[in-house]
Design a protein around this motif. Structure first.
Motif, short mmCIF file in Angstrom:
data_model
loop_
_atom_site.label_atom_id
_atom_site.label_comp_id
_atom_site.label_asym_id
_atom_site.label_seq_id
_atom_site.Cartn_x
_atom_site.Cartn_y
_atom_site.Cartn_z
N ILE B 186 39.24 49.63 40.44
CA ILE B 186 38.24 48.66 39.96
C ILE B 186 37.03 49.38 39.40
N ILE B 187 36.70 50.57 39.94
CA ILE B 187 35.56 51.31 39.39
C ILE B 187 35.83 51.66 37.93
N ILE B 188 37.10 51.97 37.62
CA ILE B 188 37.45 52.27 36.23
C ILE B 188 37.15 51.07 35.35
N LEU B 189 37.53 49.88 35.85
CA LEU B 189 37.30 48.65 35.08
C LEU B 189 35.82 48.33 34.98
N ALA B 190 35.10 48.51 36.11
CA ALA B 190 33.69 48.12 36.14
C ALA B 190 32.82 49.17 35.44
N GLY B 191 33.21 50.43 35.53
CA GLY B 191 32.41 51.48 34.93
C GLY B 191 31.18 51.86 35.75
N GLY B 205 33.67 36.37 34.61
CA GLY B 205 35.05 36.39 35.11
C GLY B 205 35.18 37.43 36.19
N TRP B 206 35.83 37.05 37.30
CA TRP B 206 35.97 38.00 38.40
C TRP B 206 36.92 39.10 37.99
N PHE B 207 36.76 40.28 38.61
CA PHE B 207 37.56 41.44 38.20
C PHE B 207 39.05 41.22 38.45
N ILE B 208 39.38 40.39 39.45
CA ILE B 208 40.80 40.18 39.72
C ILE B 208 41.45 39.43 38.55
N PHE B 209 40.63 38.60 37.82
CA PHE B 209 41.15 37.92 36.63
C PHE B 209 40.98 38.79 35.39
N LYS B 210 39.86 39.50 35.33
CA LYS B 210 39.60 40.34 34.16
C LYS B 210 40.64 41.44 34.04
N GLY B 211 40.97 42.07 35.16
CA GLY B 211 41.89 43.20 35.12
C GLY B 211 43.34 42.81 35.30
N HIS B 212 43.59 41.50 35.37
CA HIS B 212 44.91 40.88 35.61
C HIS B 212 45.87 41.72 36.44
N ILE B 213 47.00 42.21 35.90
CA ILE B 213 48.06 42.78 36.75
C ILE B 213 47.59 43.98 37.59
#
Lengths: 160, 362
Positions: B186-191, B205-213
């Motif tokens: 998630i840190i990769i996604l959030a930066g 959008g929550w990260f679980i939806f933003k980062g999907h699979i």
């Protein structure tokens, strides 16, 4: 390659079986109507015990005050801890013969372990399980019960 | 002073100004720290008591029972009665126990969970300390608890305690890895590793939806490994009551036992709130792109309620695990981590990095 597929099929099977288990507990969580716990002292008026429940040994009588016990004494011999005593009597039959009948079927509830061997071994099905379970009394003597009611007689069609 | 349930920052600034205008800056900071400490202590005790009650009720409903229902309405004061009982109990003196370590261990465990709770954002501005490496800090601090467990097991001079503590050590060393790596995804996604930035990043959008699979896989792995890290069932073989009586806290009684008990539930609360913050948006309301009216209604619910709701949802999931699955053996436990969770996790990080690189996230 085969072990590669085996690895993933193991994961999917594992997840599937875990979800099956979670489905069961999840359904219980969302259906409080299925709770089996009895709120005993509060629902004492409406509490109905199940047929399989072993409360005490009773001798069922029909509406003419007749039971099925012949006084053979098999229950007394099969009881592992001697909680049954049979007192027999002899009566004169119309044809002049003497017949053995039950005088008193004494049941010591205080010694009973509710194993049910007396009920299983009875050849004429005279004994049964009762559903009464509130047996607390202030006097030990009250736990000695006479199962055949006073003045009762045997049902006519019982043969030994 | 303008107090608002939606943003605590003005309220905090008002307290800060008030204190600084009445005393020197050293004393102002000291008073602020005391206030925060007391607030967290109060919150800690209340949540701990409530969680024990919730656990017993949830467990009962999942097993078709009623649960505590005698003390107060729906048994709500049961845990308070239990707590009073524990306070009044004798502290049994253990012969040949290492007294210093034996008495120190419960405090180490409770301090570890206490330090972790400081970095968690409860609402906008309701955040004791906002490190820019918040996630790293929480992982580091929450793994201090295992020191307490090992000390408790070692100093008790009891075979059950020692076996329980050793199992717990092996377990936490392995599962810490999965917790860290799933958060790295998630840190990769959030930066960023800063909790406030992570929550802000989930406004649309929550990260679980933003980062999907990959985010969903990371969420599942985080749930599994954090359940293991808090020594809860089905990974509770550190205190496996049928084999080890109570594991590392066999010899503890009274308030020291209560510390272990409370710390276990608070660790569950902490990992659940990290899961809620990192994957489910923390105190951010649920927003749908393009639905302005819907988003406005969601904004109306205070952030603190959102945070508590999400955290308790995750806690409920963990309780669902505990009361459904049988306990793992120690070899099964290590197999699950090293042969399944860790490889999946590493591949998952790669996928997430690729998704972020290609811009396939929302």
């Amino acid at each position: 390659m085969n072990s590669f597929f085996k690895y993933f099929s193991e994961i999917f099977h594992g997840v599937k079986s875990l979800l099956t288990g979670m489905k069961v507990t999840g359904r219980y969580f969302f259906s409080p109507g299925e709770i089996v716990t009895q709120q005993y002292p509060e629902n004492r008026k409406t509490l109905k015990m199940y047929d399989r429940f072993k409360g005490e040994v009773i001798m069922p009588h029909n509406e003419r005050n007749e039971h099925r016990c012949t006084g053979c004494g098999i229950c007394e011999t099969s009881c592992p801890n001697g909680s049954i005593e049979i007192l027999q009597a002899k009566i004169d039959m119309p044809d002049g013969k003497k017949k053995r009948i039950i005088d008193k079927h004494i049941y010591h509830l205080s010694m009973c372990t509710f194993c049910g061997l007396c009920i299983k071994s009875c050849p004429s099905d005279a004994l049964a399980w009762g559903q009464e379970f509130e047996h607390a009394v202030f006097d030990r003597a009250k736990l000695t019960k006479i199962l055949n009611k006073p003045g009762s007689s045997i049902i006519k069609d019982i043969v030994e | 002073m303008n107090f608002s349930l939606y943003d605590f920052t003005p309220f905090n600034q008002w307290i800060d100004k008030f204190l600084h205008s009445h005393m020197s800056s050293f004393w102002a900071v000291a008073v602020e720290m005391t206030i925060i400490g007391l607030a967290i202590l109060l919150f800690y005790a209340l949540v701990g008591l409530f969680l024990v009650y919730a656990e017993r009720k949830v467990c009962a409903f999942m097993q078709n029972r009623v649960g505590p229902n005698r003390v107060g309405p729906y048994g709500f004061f049961q845990t308070i009665a239990d707590f009073i009982k524990l306070m009044l109990k004798e502290l049994v003196h253990i012969k040949n126990a290492d007294q210093l370590l034996f008495n120190l261990a419960p405090f180490i465990i409770i301090i570890a969970s206490f330090m972790a709770i400081a970095a968690i954002p409860f609402a906008k501005g309701l955040h004791a300390i906002d490190f820019d490496i918040g996630i790293l800090y929480v992982i580091a601090v929450s793994s201090l608890g295992v020191v307490g467990i090992l000390l408790a097991g070692w100093s008790s001079n009891n075979k059950y305690s020692l076996i329980g503590a050793m199992r717990s050590g092996a377990q936490i060393v392995s599962y810490e890895l999965s917790v860290g790596l799933s958060l790295v995804t998630i840190i990769i996604l959030a930066g960023t590793m800063q909790f406030s930035q992570i929550v802000e990043g989930q406004a649309n959008g929550w990260f679980i939806f933003k980062g999907h699979i990959p985010a969903f896989i990371a969420f599942v792995i985080f749930l599994i490994s954090s359940t293991a890290e808090t020594n809860r069932g089905p990974f509770d073989l550190a205190e496996a009551e049928s084999e080890l009586t109570a594991g590392f806290h066999t010899e503890y009684s009274g308030i020291k036992f209560a510390f272990f008990f409370l710390a276990e539930y608070m660790n569950m609360f902490i990992v659940a709130s990290i899961a809620a913050t990192v994957f489910l948006g923390g105190w951010m309301p649920f927003h749908m792109g393009g639905w302005a009216a819907f988003n406005h209604i969601m904004d109306f619910i205070p952030p603190f309620i959102w945070y508590i709701g999400k955290t308790f949802f995750v806690i409920w999931l963990m309780m669902w695990f505990k009361w459904t699955f049988p306990r793992l053996r120690i070899d099964q436990l290590l197999t699950l981590e090293w042969k399944y969770l860790l490889p999946i996790n590493l591949v998952n990080i790669l996928i997430m990095a690729f998704v972020v690189l290609m811009g396939w996230h929302f």
